[in-house]
Write a protein that holds these residues in place. Structure first.
Motif, mmCIF file in Angstrom:
data_model
loop_
_atom_site.group_PDB
_atom_site.id
_atom_site.type_symbol
_atom_site.label_atom_id
_atom_site.label_comp_id
_atom_site.label_asym_id
_atom_site.label_seq_id
_atom_site.Cartn_x
_atom_site.Cartn_y
_atom_site.Cartn_z
ATOM 1 N N LEU A 412 80.100 78.485 80.215
ATOM 2 C CA LEU A 412 80.911 79.652 80.541
ATOM 3 C C LEU A 412 80.583 80.172 81.937
ATOM 4 C CD1 LEU A 412 80.491 81.465 77.114
ATOM 5 C CD2 LEU A 412 82.637 80.548 77.997
ATOM 6 N N LEU A 417 83.851 83.759 80.112
ATOM 7 C CA LEU A 417 83.063 84.540 79.165
ATOM 8 C C LEU A 417 83.838 85.770 78.698
ATOM 9 C CD1 LEU A 417 80.543 85.214 77.570
ATOM 10 C CD2 LEU A 417 79.539 86.197 79.641
ATOM 11 N N GLN A 465 73.548 81.418 77.001
ATOM 12 C CA GLN A 465 74.131 80.118 76.677
ATOM 13 C C GLN A 465 73.243 78.998 77.210
ATOM 14 O OE1 GLN A 465 77.823 78.850 78.591
ATOM 15 N NE2 GLN A 465 78.504 77.859 76.702
#
Length: 820
Positions: A412, A417, A465
């Motif tokens: 992302l 995001l 992430q």
């Protein structure tokens, strides 16, 4: 499923388990074949006694009955005032209680582990207890359905295999099969394992006859297997256990097929007592001997059968007729040895029949390579390897479970995001407004992951992430995305034990390797940066000792039974890639020529070389590496440095446990103390000695207080559990104050030695290895930096070599201060 609708409804088949949502009945197999009586199971306590008292038996049936007994209890439970975390703790406690009913069958532990996994995942997705309980009930019901499908696959695979290997010798004649104990519908959700193979042969008209043993002393063969075979009109002959070898010698048996309660990694198999005798006779007479069992009966964590716990049954099963329910038949006062199971060595087993196919041996091998079979069965066309048979452990991005994969993963950025958050209602609601109102920034340290802070009108959170490689190196160093799974679960488990010092997890997305958690707002700061700034944190030692004592003690065998501990070890054992990373950068590379290594050069060239030439240092680090790889003491953070802690004057929060696994406690404690010492040695590089002397004294005092408070709190927790201890030190053995004191003294002494060793190893790697610390790297004058680093190196080497000679943390600090 719809309430009140039977999950399995087959009027023509025998059913040990009758279930519909909210209702469970178990066939009382103690009364067969004379009476057919079903017992209502209203909750897990009744289920526990039904399993323990042999109302239901057979490894698969035991596991499913346990799971469904708790499901029935949950359907009728009032959980209005409970949170998701409360629900998880309740489920975990009840499942651990259920697994204690019969210890040998791995299916029961396997089912408990998987259902706890389901509950953990549900807690990550919702804060509602009802959501967690509903997820559990559905998973338990799915186990019932899946077991029948599994058994039918075992039956089909076994029948086809037996026919393929016997066709030439038997021609059109049917096979004569000898079996032991009961492995049919009464031992499973339906159809059966070994008896399932026999059923399949019968349906193909390739069965001549079945010979079945009585299966003394509980007579599961004569009472239960005979009952099933007569019911289904399958030609069968009952023989005494002691007649089975003669039957084989007479040439009347083409193959022996039995079930399994647990299969070790090498193929050694625990099954009903008497199985070993049958296998020996079959081996002697050249008759193939098969084990038929689902993959859930395989316990990869056990290298061989000598590690399988064997249940001991009541003496009355031998001294009285009808398995202990009839009149006395043995002399009063006779001693009794009554094991419920024995272990058949793999060398006596021809093949293992599973729902995924037949496990065979390589030519010339006595043992089975079950690990290789499981890997291929999971996904024959991929590189996936299932490391454990009882947990979601994956080696690559592509998994055998379509619901758990990273096929939809992509990294992302700030734009994507925002769209992702918008697609998850509970996250969007937490922020308030819409994405045009949300602000975010990436704040990761650049080593491994992306980390975003997201702020909205109503709230905020952090999004972390994982990347499929080491971020600071690039795609040339791949890294498993599954580390995010272990990090999220470690945060949840440690958060339950030490909620004051672990941020709450709001959301976890396995496919995207993404975790959303509580944002620790300013004035929270990374501890390392606070130490660089010379900030005093008066509660740091108090808070960190509290976190370490609670998380390490309560996940160790000092506090918990082996059933829970092994389940947790299995749960986190798949975090292989990050464990391997640790092994490489801490225990290997600093002691060799490695391209990743770097140091302040040329100032420390000779120091780095000296490490590579120091044989004693290599011996010590080898021992620590072995302990890191082999010890499963507790669920550790795995990377507890000053960059993984956020602080204010009154708050301490531990973050980033992506290296979490069950390992040695000293690795966590040592990492924290070792990083404090690095901060101590760096102080001279950031100001004149006079300016930082008081601060240096505070750091050393924090080191001392952290260890002393940790030790005190650990022992205090231990004192509260002596009446109900974990399995490491049972109260019946350690039953005096003197022996308890001796045990605790030795335990803490070893933990202190480990702490010093691991702390020293962390210090060395941060100076000459791949990733350094900002404390030292930010010293701009290389000459000054090298002096600080050399002091730290010299202390670390001393601690590593001489750690066994220190008896207190004060002695360690006195030695540090004496070294110029």
């Amino acid at each position: 499923m719809e309430a009140g609708v039977p999950l399995i409804d087959d009027a023509d088949s025998l059913q040990a388990i009758r279930y519909k949502r909210g209702s469970l009945q178990l066939l009382d197999q103690r009364k067969l074949p004379v009476e057919t009586v079903y017992i209502d199971i209203k909750d897990s306590a009744v289920g526990w006694h039904a399993i323990k008292d042999m109302v239901v038996r057979g490894a698969p049936a035991i596991a499913i009955s346990a799971a469904l007994s708790l499901a029935v209890e949950l359907v009728h439970r009032d959980y209005a005032n409970e949170s998701a975390e409360d629900a998880f703790v309740y489920l975990q406690n009840r499942l651990n209680y259920l697994t204690s009913s019969r210890p040998t069958a791995v299916n029961l532990v396997d089912a408990s582990t998987k259902l706890q996994d389901v509950a953990r995942e549900a807690v990550l997705l919702s804060s509602q207890a009802g959501f967690v309980f509903e997820a559990y009930v559905e998973a338990a019901e799915n186990m019932l359905v899946a077991d029948i499908a599994t058994n039918k696959a075992i039956g089909e695979n076994g029948a086809n295999h037996l026919l393929s290997v016997s066709q030439e010798s038997r021609g059109s004649k049917g096979l004569n099969i000898l079996t032991h104990c009961n492995t049919g519908s009464l031992a499973t959700a339906g159809y059966g394992t070994a008896l399932g193979v026999i059923r399949s042969l019968h349906s193909l008209r390739k069965l001549e006859a079945v010979f079945l043993t009585e299966t003394r002393p509980y007579n599961q063969g004569s009472r239960l297997t005979a009952y099933e075979l007569v019911h289904e009109k399958i030609p069968a002959t009952l023989v005494a256990d002691s007649a089975a070898a003669s039957l084989q010698m007479a040439g009347r048996v083409d193959a022996v097929i039995v079930g399994a309660d647990r299969i070790a990694a090498n193929g050694d198999t625990a099954n009903k007592i008497g199985t070993y005798s049958l296998a020996l006779a079959a081996f002697h007479h050249g008759i193939p001997f098969y084990v038929a069992a689902p993959l859930t009966s395989i316990d990869i964590s056990l290298p061989s059968g000598n590690r399988i716990e064997i249940e001991q049954r009541s003496p009355v099963e031998l001294t009285h007729s009808h398995g202990g329910h009839g009149p006395q038949i043995a002399a009063t006062g006779i001693s009794v040895w009554n094991p419920a199971f024995d272990v058949t060595p793999a060398k006596l087993i021809t093949a293992i029949i599973t729902e995924k196919g037949i496990i065979c041996k390589k030519d010339g091998c006595a043992d089975f390579d079950i690990q290789a079979f499981i890997s291929g069965a999971a996904n024959p066309s991929s590189s996936v390897k299932v490391v454990q048979a009882n947990g979601p452990v994956f080696e690559s991005d592509v998994t055998f479970n379509a619901e758990l994969n990273h096929n939809k993963y992509f990294p992302l950025d700030e734009i994507s995001l925002l769209s992702y958050i918008e697609s998850v209602p509970k996250l969007a609601e937490r922020l308030g407004g819409n994405k045009s109102h949300w602000k975010l920034r990436e704040v990761g340290d650049g080593n491994l992951n992306y980390v975003f802070i997201v702020i909205g009108p109503a709230g905020s959170f952090v999004v972390k992430q994982a990347l499929p490689y080491v971020r600071c190196v690039g795609e040339s160093w791949p890294l498993s995305l599954d580390r995010s799974y272990y990090e999220a679960n470690a945060l949840k488990e440690h958060g339950l034990l030490s909620p004051e010092h672990v941020p709450e997890v709001y959301h976890f997305d396995y496919q995207m390797a993404l975790t959303v958690m509580h944002y620790l707002e300013p004035p929270h700061i990374i501890l390392r940066k606070g130490l660089l700034a010379g900030t005093v944190y008066p509660l740091l030692a108090e808070h960190m000792s509290d976190y370490m004592a609670k998380t390490l003690f309560n996940t160790s065998l000092v506090a918990i039974p082996t059933t829970i501990h092994k389940s947790r070890v299995a749960k986190f054992s798949g975090n292989v890639s990050l464990c391997r990373l640790t092994e490489q950068v801490i225990f290997s590379e600093p002691y060799m020529v490695a391209p990743n290594n770097h140091w302040t050069s040329p100032h420390l060239d000779e120091d780095a070389k000296a490490i590579r030439l120091d044989d004693q240092l290599k011996l010590e680090i080898a021992g620590l590496k072995a302990k890191f790889c082999e010890s499963s003491q507790a669920l550790i953070h795995g990377d507890l440095h000053t960059g993984s802690i956020m602080v204010t004057a009154t708050s301490t929060q531990v973050i980033d446990p992506e290296f979490a696994f069950c390992g040695p406690m000293g690795f966590d404690v040592g990492a924290f103390l070792g990083n404090l010492l690095l901060a101590f040695f760096s102080q001279d590089g950031h100001a004149s000695e006079n300016d930082r002397e008081d601060y240096k004294r505070w750091i050393l005092q924090t080191v001392a207080d952290s260890w002393n408070l940790f030790q005190k709190k650990f022992l205090a927790l231990w004192e509260t559990t002596w009446k109900d201890p974990g399995d490491a030190y049972p109260a019946t053995i350690y039953n005096t104050a003197n022996v308890r004191e001796l045990v605790q003294k030795r335990y803490i002494s070893q933990l202190f030695e480990d702490t010093l060793g691991f702390g020293a190893a962390k210090m060395i790697r941060r100076i000459v290895g791949i990733a350094h610390v900002e404390d030292l790297e930010s010293i701009t004058d290389k000459d000054v930096r090298a002096v600080c680093e050399r002091r730290a190196l010299n202390v670390a080497k001393l601690l590593l070599k001489e750690r066994r000679n220190f008896s207190s943390i004060e002695q360690v600090l006195s030695t540090i201060q004496s070294i110029k």
